[in-house]
Design a protein around this motif. Structure first.
Motif, mmCIF file in Angstrom:
data_model
loop_
_atom_site.group_PDB
_atom_site.id
_atom_site.type_symbol
_atom_site.label_atom_id
_atom_site.label_comp_id
_atom_site.label_asym_id
_atom_site.label_seq_id
_atom_site.Cartn_x
_atom_site.Cartn_y
_atom_site.Cartn_z
ATOM 1 N N SER A 70 0.901 -1.278 -0.028
ATOM 2 C CA SER A 70 -0.054 -0.011 0.036
ATOM 3 C C SER A 70 0.791 1.310 -0.135
ATOM 4 O O SER A 70 0.473 2.304 -0.822
ATOM 5 C CB SER A 70 -0.847 -0.016 1.076
ATOM 6 O OG SER A 70 -1.464 1.157 1.621
ATOM 7 N N GLU A 71 1.872 1.408 0.784
ATOM 8 C CA GLU A 71 2.835 2.568 0.990
ATOM 9 C C GLU A 71 3.525 2.884 -0.415
ATOM 10 O O GLU A 71 3.562 3.960 -0.593
ATOM 11 C CB GLU A 71 3.863 2.174 1.921
ATOM 12 C CG GLU A 71 4.710 3.369 2.424
ATOM 13 C CD GLU A 71 3.956 4.589 2.958
ATOM 14 O OE1 GLU A 71 4.807 5.801 2.674
ATOM 15 O OE2 GLU A 71 3.244 4.349 3.316
ATOM 16 N N ASN A 117 -6.434 -2.477 5.823
ATOM 17 C CA ASN A 117 -5.814 -1.208 5.367
ATOM 18 C C ASN A 117 -6.520 -0.063 4.754
ATOM 19 O O ASN A 117 -7.434 -0.476 3.914
ATOM 20 C CB ASN A 117 -4.680 -1.653 4.326
ATOM 21 C CG ASN A 117 -3.733 -0.839 3.785
ATOM 22 O OD1 ASN A 117 -4.219 0.020 3.259
ATOM 23 N ND2 ASN A 117 -2.473 -1.198 3.999
ATOM 24 N N LYS A 118 -6.425 1.170 5.152
ATOM 25 C CA LYS A 118 -7.313 2.087 4.624
ATOM 26 C C LYS A 118 -7.275 2.552 2.989
ATOM 27 O O LYS A 118 -8.144 2.705 2.395
ATOM 28 C CB LYS A 118 -7.114 3.408 5.343
ATOM 29 C CG LYS A 118 -8.087 4.497 4.904
ATOM 30 C CD LYS A 118 -8.004 5.965 6.003
ATOM 31 C CE LYS A 118 -6.604 6.441 5.837
ATOM 32 N NZ LYS A 118 -6.398 8.000 6.483
ATOM 33 N N ARG A 210 -2.905 8.604 -3.167
ATOM 34 C CA ARG A 210 -2.658 7.741 -2.347
ATOM 35 C C ARG A 210 -2.046 8.506 -1.230
ATOM 36 O O ARG A 210 -1.348 9.323 -1.377
ATOM 37 C CB ARG A 210 -2.329 6.509 -2.608
ATOM 38 C CG ARG A 210 -0.756 6.588 -3.232
ATOM 39 C CD ARG A 210 -0.362 5.224 -3.690
ATOM 40 N NE ARG A 210 1.186 5.587 -4.371
ATOM 41 C CZ ARG A 210 2.127 5.724 -3.969
ATOM 42 N NH1 ARG A 210 2.289 5.372 -2.485
ATOM 43 N NH2 ARG A 210 3.264 5.813 -4.608
ATOM 44 N N GLU A 211 -2.336 8.135 0.220
ATOM 45 C CA GLU A 211 -1.507 8.811 1.385
ATOM 46 C C GLU A 211 -0.271 7.949 1.571
ATOM 47 O O GLU A 211 -0.274 6.786 1.450
ATOM 48 C CB GLU A 211 -2.509 8.628 2.548
ATOM 49 C CG GLU A 211 -3.536 9.334 2.496
ATOM 50 C CD GLU A 211 -4.214 9.415 3.801
ATOM 51 O OE1 GLU A 211 -4.040 8.720 4.545
ATOM 52 O OE2 GLU A 211 -5.298 9.990 3.967
ATOM 53 N N ILE A 212 0.860 8.508 1.693
ATOM 54 C CA ILE A 212 2.125 7.979 2.008
ATOM 55 C C ILE A 212 2.499 8.497 3.554
ATOM 56 O O ILE A 212 2.118 9.482 3.804
ATOM 57 C CB ILE A 212 3.273 8.070 1.064
ATOM 58 C CG1 ILE A 212 3.528 9.650 0.970
ATOM 59 C CG2 ILE A 212 2.700 7.553 -0.445
ATOM 60 C CD1 ILE A 212 4.704 10.023 -0.091
ATOM 61 N N ARG A 213 3.551 7.822 4.143
ATOM 62 C CA ARG A 213 4.075 8.203 5.309
ATOM 63 C C ARG A 213 5.373 9.463 4.861
ATOM 64 O O ARG A 213 5.878 9.236 4.089
ATOM 65 C CB ARG A 213 4.674 7.136 6.075
ATOM 66 C CG ARG A 213 3.985 6.169 6.684
ATOM 67 C CD ARG A 213 4.235 4.760 7.082
ATOM 68 N NE ARG A 213 3.117 3.804 7.761
ATOM 69 C CZ ARG A 213 2.278 3.109 6.909
ATOM 70 N NH1 ARG A 213 2.351 3.160 5.785
ATOM 71 N NH2 ARG A 213 1.452 2.559 7.751
ATOM 72 N N ARG A 214 5.659 10.134 5.993
ATOM 73 C CA ARG A 214 6.743 10.983 5.979
ATOM 74 C C ARG A 214 8.100 10.268 6.227
ATOM 75 O O ARG A 214 8.178 9.398 7.021
ATOM 76 C CB ARG A 214 6.674 12.240 6.847
ATOM 77 C CG ARG A 214 5.265 12.923 6.600
ATOM 78 C CD ARG A 214 5.163 14.217 7.629
ATOM 79 N NE ARG A 214 4.112 15.000 7.449
ATOM 80 C CZ ARG A 214 3.835 15.977 6.696
ATOM 81 N NH1 ARG A 214 4.866 16.421 5.690
ATOM 82 N NH2 ARG A 214 2.710 16.689 6.517
ATOM 83 N N GLY A 215 9.133 10.760 5.444
ATOM 84 C CA GLY A 215 10.272 10.225 5.845
ATOM 85 C C GLY A 215 11.142 9.803 4.655
ATOM 86 O O GLY A 215 10.734 9.627 3.513
ATOM 87 N N THR A 216 12.070 9.090 4.882
ATOM 88 C CA THR A 216 12.973 8.469 3.655
ATOM 89 C C THR A 216 12.216 7.247 3.363
ATOM 90 O O THR A 216 11.394 6.644 3.962
ATOM 91 C CB THR A 216 14.400 8.201 4.234
ATOM 92 O OG1 THR A 216 14.316 7.094 5.156
ATOM 93 C CG2 THR A 216 15.060 9.375 4.545
#
Length: 383
Positions: A70-71, A117-118, A210-216
């Protein structure tokens, strides 16, 4: 759901006592009361250690994998690529193909990790989302069942690749029947509640992003993996009651007395279901092609635990009870009915649609029968 009120003492209290006491006394007269209790406890304990924790491990890994996919946009890609294949067959979005793959290589509850999972859930309407249980269960442990059946070719002294392949196709037919029936019932249910198109996210912009997380990239990968695994732990805990209670009951009704008599060991039973199978063999033979009534023990055992069911196969082969045709049907029904009685209730409960559990079980029962019949027909056509 809000609970209803009823008179404190009513007729159903006495009926419940009569049924429970009558059932326990009937089994105790066959096995002996001490042996019955020891078998129940032993079977429940073994299921907890060797089945539930195995499924929980699968759910953790599947949850981690689903979050990673998903990410990094794999679920979105699958949805776009397979929509025009999946939707005509199942009336579900293309992302549903991921549920097929994850359950095929693992087990039924793996679909719950996806459902939580959203980014996966946003592709489904309410009435489609409930059918995920039936879709996932149709392919549960498919790889394990198929590999095990092919390996039995040594005992039969012939290749079983083709029968197992046809069995997989039969399971696909069963899944189509099961999912479409469930979608039909779900659509009626949500239409009556005025929630047919109620999605958490339904606008075009959301479906195209789609949404993703912050960071590397590494940080996103690590966080997605750990969060997905945490969801899998919760899902594994949620299925414990269904697996232990229902599977113990089914196995005790299926398995018979061991050689030497009852000892109170796990997985002993009174063997009622195979006897019933012998009585209805005149129906089973034309539908499934079973040459012996004992073969009915496989699909019935698969209702509770397909792992226990495939354990019957080597002995059946040695006794000459089954051949390649039965292997084809066993593969189809084993996949489609892979422990669905022991996981369907818990899975529907985890999806928060407990009130649709009866429809889901009915739909999947028909789907499993369709899988067996189609596998038998495919064997007749191509073998």
């Amino acid at each position: 759901m809000e609970k209803l009120k009823k008179k404190a003492v009513s007729l159903e209290a006495f009926v419940c006592l009569i049924v429970l006491i009558g059932s326990c006394v009937s089994v105790a007269r066959i096995m002996g009361p001490v042996n019955m209790i020891n078998t129940i406890m032993g079977t429940a304990h073994d299921l907890l250690l060797n089945t539930v924790f195995f499924i929980m491990g699968v759910a953790v890994l599947a949850g981690a994998l689903s979050e990673i996919l998903s990410e990094f946009g794999v679920i979105s890609l699958i949805n776009k690529l397979l929509y025009f294949v999946i939707y005509p067959l199942y009336r579900l979005p293309g992302a549903s193909a991921l549920a097929v793959v994850t359950t095929y290589i693992s087990d039924n509850p793996a679909v719950l990790s996806l459902a939580a999972n959203k980014e996966f859930k946003k592709y489904f309407k309410n009435y489609q989302f409930t059918a995920l249980t039936n879709l996932g269960t149709s392919f549960g442990m498919g790889f394990i069942v198929s590999a095990f059946m092919i390996a039995q070719g040594g005992l039969l002294k012939e290749s079983l690749f083709k029968p197992v392949l046809l069995g997989n196709l039969g399971a696909v037919v069963g899944s189509i029947v099961s999912v479409n029936l469930m979608v039909y019932y779900s659509k009626k249910y949500f239409a009556s509640r005025g929630e047919l198109d109620n999605q958490e996210v339904a606008d075009k912009f959301t479906l195209e992003t789609r949404e993703i997380r912050r960071g590397t990239v590494f940080e996103r990968f690590l966080e997605a993996m750990l969060e997905g695994g945490k969801v899998g732990v919760g899902m594994g805990m949620a299925i414990i009651p269904g697996v232990i209670i229902i599977c113990t009951t089914v196995l005790m009704l299926t398995n018979g007395m061991p050689e030497g008599g009852y000892t109170g060991a796990a997985y002993e039973g009174i063997g009622i279901l195979p006897i019933i199978g012998a009585k209805v063999n005149f129906i089973l033979k034309p539908l499934f092609g079973f040459s012996s009534p004992e073969a009915i023990a496989f699909p019935i055992t698969a209702l509770g635990a397909v792992g226990a069911a495939i354990g019957l196969v080597p002995q059946f082969i040695k006794e000459g009870v089954i051949g390649p045709r039965e292997i084809t049907v066993f593969t189809a029904m084993g996949m489609c009915w892979s422990g669905y009685l022991s996981t369907h209730v818990a899975m529907m409960d985890s999806l928060n649609y407990r009130e649709l559990t009866g429809k889901a079980i009915f739909s999947h029962t028909i789907g499993g029968i369709a899988a067996g019949i189609s596998a038998n027909l495919l064997y007749s056509l191509f073998c």
